[in-house]
Design a protein around this motif. Structure first.
Motif, mmCIF file in Angstrom:
data_model
loop_
_atom_site.group_PDB
_atom_site.id
_atom_site.type_symbol
_atom_site.label_atom_id
_atom_site.label_comp_id
_atom_site.label_asym_id
_atom_site.label_seq_id
_atom_site.Cartn_x
_atom_site.Cartn_y
_atom_site.Cartn_z
ATOM 1 N N ARG A 28 0.834 -1.209 0.000
ATOM 2 C CA ARG A 28 0.000 0.000 0.000
ATOM 3 C C ARG A 28 0.870 1.260 0.000
ATOM 4 N NH1 ARG A 28 -5.341 0.104 1.802
ATOM 5 N NH2 ARG A 28 -6.296 -1.935 2.113
ATOM 6 N N LYS A 29 1.874 1.250 0.859
ATOM 7 C CA LYS A 29 2.727 2.428 0.961
ATOM 8 C C LYS A 29 3.580 2.596 -0.284
ATOM 9 C CE LYS A 29 4.319 3.669 4.956
ATOM 10 N NZ LYS A 29 5.065 3.758 6.204
ATOM 11 N N ALA A 30 3.995 1.479 -0.887
ATOM 12 C CA ALA A 30 4.781 1.552 -2.123
ATOM 13 C C ALA A 30 3.962 2.127 -3.254
ATOM 14 C CB ALA A 30 5.305 0.163 -2.480
ATOM 15 N N LEU A 31 2.649 1.857 -3.242
ATOM 16 C CA LEU A 31 1.751 2.360 -4.280
ATOM 17 C C LEU A 31 1.265 3.773 -3.993
ATOM 18 C CD1 LEU A 31 -0.362 -0.854 -4.981
ATOM 19 C CD2 LEU A 31 1.455 0.124 -6.406
ATOM 20 N N GLY A 32 1.741 4.350 -2.898
ATOM 21 C CA GLY A 32 1.415 5.754 -2.634
ATOM 22 C C GLY A 32 0.405 6.001 -1.550
ATOM 23 N N ALA A 33 0.026 4.956 -0.763
ATOM 24 C CA ALA A 33 -0.931 5.162 0.330
ATOM 25 C C ALA A 33 -0.311 6.081 1.381
ATOM 26 C CB ALA A 33 -1.317 3.830 0.951
ATOM 27 N N SER A 34 -1.091 7.026 1.855
ATOM 28 C CA SER A 34 -0.586 7.971 2.853
ATOM 29 C C SER A 34 -0.519 7.314 4.227
ATOM 30 C CB SER A 34 -1.495 9.196 2.929
ATOM 31 O OG SER A 34 -2.771 8.826 3.425
ATOM 32 N N PRO A 35 0.371 7.782 5.105
ATOM 33 C CA PRO A 35 0.446 7.239 6.469
ATOM 34 C C PRO A 35 -0.894 7.359 7.214
ATOM 35 C CG PRO A 35 2.386 8.552 5.999
ATOM 36 C CD PRO A 35 1.452 8.759 4.850
ATOM 37 N N ALA A 36 -1.623 8.461 6.931
ATOM 38 C CA ALA A 36 -2.908 8.666 7.606
ATOM 39 C C ALA A 36 -3.911 7.573 7.249
ATOM 40 C CB ALA A 36 -3.475 10.036 7.265
ATOM 41 N N SER A 37 -3.922 7.135 5.986
ATOM 42 C CA SER A 37 -4.864 6.099 5.562
ATOM 43 C C SER A 37 -4.565 4.775 6.253
ATOM 44 C CB SER A 37 -4.812 5.932 4.045
ATOM 45 O OG SER A 37 -3.546 5.443 3.636
ATOM 46 N N VAL A 38 -3.276 4.464 6.404
ATOM 47 C CA VAL A 38 -2.883 3.236 7.097
ATOM 48 C C VAL A 38 -3.241 3.346 8.576
ATOM 49 C CG1 VAL A 38 -0.943 1.752 7.736
ATOM 50 C CG2 VAL A 38 -1.016 2.801 5.460
ATOM 51 N N LEU A 39 -3.008 4.532 9.156
ATOM 52 C CA LEU A 39 -3.306 4.764 10.567
ATOM 53 C C LEU A 39 -4.792 4.568 10.852
ATOM 54 C CD1 LEU A 39 -1.765 5.850 13.163
ATOM 55 C CD2 LEU A 39 -2.797 8.054 12.626
ATOM 56 N N TRP A 40 -5.643 5.178 10.056
ATOM 57 C CA TRP A 40 -7.074 5.086 10.263
ATOM 58 C C TRP A 40 -7.620 3.690 10.001
ATOM 59 C CZ3 TRP A 40 -9.888 7.930 13.123
ATOM 60 C CH2 TRP A 40 -9.578 9.273 13.323
ATOM 61 N N LEU A 41 -6.998 2.953 9.111
ATOM 62 C CA LEU A 41 -7.442 1.592 8.806
ATOM 63 C C LEU A 41 -7.389 0.726 10.064
ATOM 64 C CD1 LEU A 41 -8.279 -0.398 6.535
ATOM 65 C CD2 LEU A 41 -5.853 -0.978 6.320
ATOM 66 N N ILE A 42 -6.305 0.863 10.827
ATOM 67 C CA ILE A 42 -6.145 0.067 12.047
ATOM 68 C C ILE A 42 -6.999 0.616 13.185
ATOM 69 C CG2 ILE A 42 -4.488 -0.863 13.699
ATOM 70 C CD1 ILE A 42 -4.131 -1.837 10.811
ATOM 71 N N ILE A 43 -6.988 1.948 13.356
ATOM 72 C CA ILE A 43 -7.727 2.562 14.458
ATOM 73 C C ILE A 43 -9.235 2.316 14.326
ATOM 74 C CG2 ILE A 43 -8.414 4.775 15.483
ATOM 75 C CD1 ILE A 43 -5.601 5.775 15.028
ATOM 76 N N LEU A 44 -9.767 2.475 13.126
ATOM 77 C CA LEU A 44 -11.204 2.300 12.926
ATOM 78 C C LEU A 44 -11.645 0.864 13.189
ATOM 79 C CD1 LEU A 44 -11.909 4.534 9.805
ATOM 80 C CD2 LEU A 44 -12.556 4.968 12.177
ATOM 81 N N GLU A 45 -10.790 -0.078 12.851
ATOM 82 C CA GLU A 45 -11.130 -1.476 13.146
ATOM 83 C C GLU A 45 -11.225 -1.683 14.654
ATOM 84 O OE1 GLU A 45 -9.452 -6.022 12.430
ATOM 85 O OE2 GLU A 45 -8.725 -4.374 11.167
ATOM 86 N N SER A 46 -10.296 -1.082 15.403
ATOM 87 C CA SER A 46 -10.323 -1.173 16.860
ATOM 88 C C SER A 46 -11.572 -0.498 17.422
ATOM 89 C CB SER A 46 -9.061 -0.530 17.445
ATOM 90 O OG SER A 46 -9.112 -0.514 18.850
#
Length: 422
Positions: A319-337
């Motif tokens: 995801r990060k290699a394809l240009g995903a922002s750190p915020a998108s990765v952060l929210w993906l985990i937090i929202l699941e929690s």
């Protein structure tokens, strides 16, 4: 960053792939909030019983009971019976006028047959002062006339105030007020009908204190002294007052003021302070146990999120290699929690409220005692809805933090290292 539908779909997809793990983690969250609410309900049941038992009693009141001396004093032997008299009421009023508001006493005549026409009941007659209702949970029934007044005391009138159960037995459907009853040959006029919460003896009927002493040859003896106080707002102030009071009555009846058996003092204010201390300890203990139970669920959520991050290390790297922002990765985990803690926290809250309501329906007013002498020991074991909602919101906030630290770890993953992960 805008949180779109796609991120929620991805979270739900991840949850579906790990159903058992999600359910077990969610159960620990539900159990935590469930136990907190149930414990709070149980604690409230005891606390409400404390409040119920003392709600109609004057908390600034003191009762004095005579006892037996346990020490020799002033040339007198021990094991002497102490008897109070009218002089002690005057000592209470005059010597302690700065702290005593109203002072009275009671005198009792036991085993009296009270009759009206062909109906009768066996009860105890208690001579009291007008201030009695200000101290004890003895309230007039609806349309129940009046209580003993000052004129009754001054003229030693033969008037009586009966319990509503006594009224129902003697008078059936008749109005008791103004009727005359026979108490073993002594005629009394019924001037009042009282009721209580079931924690008093319904066999008691009240007559003027002076009439009780005169009619039943009690001379100037009395059973106990009862009075209300002012200016005694701390436990120390009450203890100091009790010490001085013991000295005054000790001098009058020639007993050692340090002899606790010679005179018993029931101070409702110090008892109230002790109850409040017990209440605070109980409330604190319940919250500590509940919070630690909640924390176990939150730790479980955090651990699952760490496992999720580890399992998805390669995916996150891509995801990060394809240009995903750190915020998108952060929210993906937090929202699941947040989603896990919210759903299962709500389930636990509803279940907890349901159990407390069931407890209230089954054991909502638990009393202890026999017959008419009963005391409330458990009442209304429920939790205010606002408290339950606040506890659940706290859980959700904690769930956010539980997801934040694994999410921060995911953000720090370097794409090149993630792609090498197996």
């Amino acid at each position: 960053m805008r949180i779109g539908l796609d991120i929620w779909q991805e979270i739900l997809s991840t949850i579906k792939q790990n159903k058992l793990r999600t359910v077990l983690t969610g159960f620990s969250v539900s159990w935590g909030i469930f136990m907190l609410i149930v414990l709070l309900g149980w604690g409230n049941g005891i606390i409400h019983a404390f409040e119920e038992s003392s709600s109609d009693m004057a908390k600034n009141s003191i009762k004095i009971f005579p006892g037996w001396t346990n020490k020799t004093y002033d040339g007198l032997e021990s094991n002497r019976r102490i008897s109070f008299n009218n002089k002690d009421i005057n000592i209470t009023k005059n010597k302690f006028s700065d702290n005593v508001i109203t002072a009275g006493a009671t005198v009792k005549k036991e085993g009296v047959n009270l009759s009206y026409k062909d109906q009768y009941v066996s009860l105890d007659l208690t001579g009291v002062h007008p201030s009695y209702t200000e101290i004890e949970p003895c309230k007039l029934d609806q349309n129940g006339g009046r209580f003993i007044n000052d004129m009754d005391i001054e003229q030693s009138r033969k008037v009586i105030v009966i319990h509503y159960k006594t009224r129902d037995v003697l008078f059936r459907k008749e109005n008791a007020i103004g009727k005359f009853v026979n108490a073993d040959g002594v005629i009394y006029r019924v001037v009042g009908v009282y009721r209580d919460k079931g924690n008093q003896d319904s066999r008691a009927a009240y007559i003027p204190f002076t009439a009780a002493q005169t009619i039943y040859n009690k001379a100037d003896t009395l059973n106990n002294i009862i009075f209300t106080t002012r200016g005694l707002n701390t436990e120390k102030a009450n203890k100091d007052f009790e010490l001085e009071y013991r000295k005054a009555l000790g001098a009058s009846h020639r007993f050692d003021p340090t002899d606790m058996n010679a005179m018993y003092i029931w101070n409702r204010f110090t008892q109230y302070l002790q109850q409040m201390t017990a209440k605070n300890i109980l409330t604190t203990a319940v919250w500590i146990i509940g919070i630690f139970t909640l924390l176990s669920g939150i730790v479980g959520v955090s651990n699952i999120m760490l496992i999720t991050v580890k399992e998805r290390t390669r995916e996150i790297g891509i995801r990060k290699a394809l240009g995903a922002s750190p915020a998108s990765v952060l929210w993906l985990i937090i929202l699941e929690s947040i989603l896990i803690t919210t759903i299962f926290g709500y389930i636990g809250m509803v279940a907890g409220i349901g159990v407390t309501e069931y407890m209230n329906a089954v054991e909502g007013a638990k009393t202890f005692g026999m017959g008419d002498m009963q005391m409330t020991v458990y009442k209304d074991p429920t939790v205010d809805l606002s408290v339950a909602i606040k506890a659940t919101l706290t859980l959700i906030i904690a769930g956010t933090f539980a997801g934040f630290f694994p999410a921060r770890k995911a953000v720090k993953i370097r794409p090149i290292e993630a792609l090498r992960a197996e």
